[in-house]
Design an enzyme around this catalytic site. Structure first.
Site, PDB file in Angstrom:
ATOM      1  N   HIS A  51       0.724  -1.304   0.075  1.00  0.00           N
ATOM      2  CA  HIS A  51      -0.022   0.088  -0.001  1.00  0.00           C
ATOM      3  C   HIS A  51       0.760   1.250  -0.080  1.00  0.00           C
ATOM      4  O   HIS A  51       0.439   2.243   0.761  1.00  0.00           O
ATOM      5  CB  HIS A  51      -0.991  -0.033   1.296  1.00  0.00           C
ATOM      6  CG  HIS A  51      -1.580  -1.348   1.320  1.00  0.00           C
ATOM      7  ND1 HIS A  51      -2.842  -1.314   0.539  1.00  0.00           N
ATOM      8  CD2 HIS A  51      -1.568  -2.400   1.961  1.00  0.00           C
ATOM      9  CE1 HIS A  51      -3.358  -2.577   0.888  1.00  0.00           C
ATOM     10  NE2 HIS A  51      -2.509  -3.311   1.824  1.00  0.00           N
ATOM     11  N   SER A 175      17.431  14.341 -19.840  1.00  0.00           N
ATOM     12  CA  SER A 175      16.684  15.420 -19.767  1.00  0.00           C
ATOM     13  C   SER A 175      17.377  16.488 -20.963  1.00  0.00           C
ATOM     14  O   SER A 175      18.454  16.547 -21.069  1.00  0.00           O
ATOM     15  CB  SER A 175      16.330  16.417 -18.690  1.00  0.00           C
ATOM     16  OG  SER A 175      15.791  17.679 -18.637  1.00  0.00           O
TER      17      SER A 175
END
Length: 345
Positions: A51, A175
């Protein structure tokens, strides 16, 4: 022969060749590569996350082995796929065959011809071979795709957490403005291609099993997308293989997360207390609640946990065992579980 007598056999041979000669060897190579990585990292401790929250530690190798095992099971299903074919005329009755040569055993000839192509003979069809085998195969390949999609997402996440470092110099793209970045594009591209492949395989599987009365042409248009569906899966497999080859595990980073989450040892402590309570040892009541009060909603370190253990009044041998436990050593049988990959179907 009706046109479908020819087309169904041609499609079966094309799909069989595509799977057995192209798709499956690439998929098997990917799973072998993943299994090797799992074995290499079998004993590398890693903080698990359930979770999205810190959970009982595991090992990197065991988590990769889970994915390899799942993929191997789907490959076993694909290896067992049946490729069916038919040769029985306009509505599957051999009407024209008997009209031409009444005394011939047309079913035996049909079966012998279909089986001579390496296909399984389908004795009962309408004008078309029913395509059920295709739906079964595409569902299995789509399931393989979806497990691989989960792998791509998990590895992407491990990269973002620093558990994997991407090796430079492999043509990876960073990038345009941030020189430090090496983007996990192999796994991102794999996700996209798997989604396209699954969408096509799903619609193929759901549509091809339907035909109005004895024939409609929806299957004719639909089957023209089979190659595209497999092509996108192959692109994804290639991307994942290249992506995995460009990774280095970073045990030091995993160790940092383990050392920052001593609260995950609340589980073994309360489990040991439960076992002692079952043996009638006093002072072991409400173990879950006591550990919850200590750990929930806040971080604790090694000193706090050691102090808590010391104050429980545990038998000496149990206290000694728990006092030596660390998040990095609390991995159960994880390392040895990787050995089950040798038993995969």
């Amino acid at each position: 022969c009706t046109s479908e007598d020819v087309n169904n056999l041609a499609y079966a041979l094309m799909v069989k060749g595509a799977v057995e000669q192209v798709w499956r060897p690439r998929a098997e190579a990917l799973v072998a590569q993943l299994a090797d990585l799992a074995r290499d990292q079998a004993a590398t401790p890693m903080l698990a996350h359930t979770h999205g929250q810190p959970a009982t530690p595991t090992t990197l190798g065991k988590e990769l082995a889970v994915l390899a095992w799942r993929l191997q099971r789907q490959l076993a299903r694909v290896r067992g796929a049946a490729y069916l074919g038919k040769l029985n005329g306009a509505t599957g009755t051999y009407g024209a065959h008997l009209a031409a040569v009444p005394d011939h055993d047309w079913q035996a000839t049909s079966r012998a011809f279909v089986e001579s192509l390496g296909l399984q003979w389908n004795p009962l069809t309408t004008q078309i071979e029913s395509h059920d085998w295709q739906a079964e195969l595409y569902a299995d390949v789509a399931r393989f795709n979806r497990i691989l999609h989960g792998l791509a997402q998990d590895v992407w996440t491990y990269i973002s957490m620093g558990y994997f470092a991407q090796v430079r110099g492999q043509g990876t793209v960073g990038s345009s403005t941030m020189p430090h970045k090496v983007n996990p594009i192999r796994f991102e591209n794999a996700e996209a291609n798997l989604e396209v492949s699954c969408a096509l395989l799903d619609v193929l599987a759901s549509t091809l099993v339907e035909s109005r009365m004895q024939r409609d042409l929806t299957d004719s248009s639909m089957q023209r997308n089979i190659g595209t569906a497999f092509g996108h899966s192959l692109l994804a497999i290639d991307n994942v293989c290249r992506g995995l080859a460009g990774l280095d595990a970073v045990p030091e980073r995993m160790a940092q997360d383990l050392d920052a989450n001593w609260e995950v040892l609340a589980e073994p402590i309360q489990s040991a207390m439960r076992a002692l309570a079952a043996q009638g040892i006093s002072g072991m009541d409400n173990p879950y609640e006591r550990l919850k009060e200590l750990t929930r909603g806040r971080r604790i370190g090694e000193p706090e946990l050691r102090e808590f253990i010391a104050g429980l009044g545990l038998p000496a041998e149990v206290e000694a065992r728990l006092q030596t436990l660390t998040p990095a050593s609390y991995t159960g049988l994880a390392a040895s579980l990787v050995e089950h990959l040798a038993d995969a179907p």
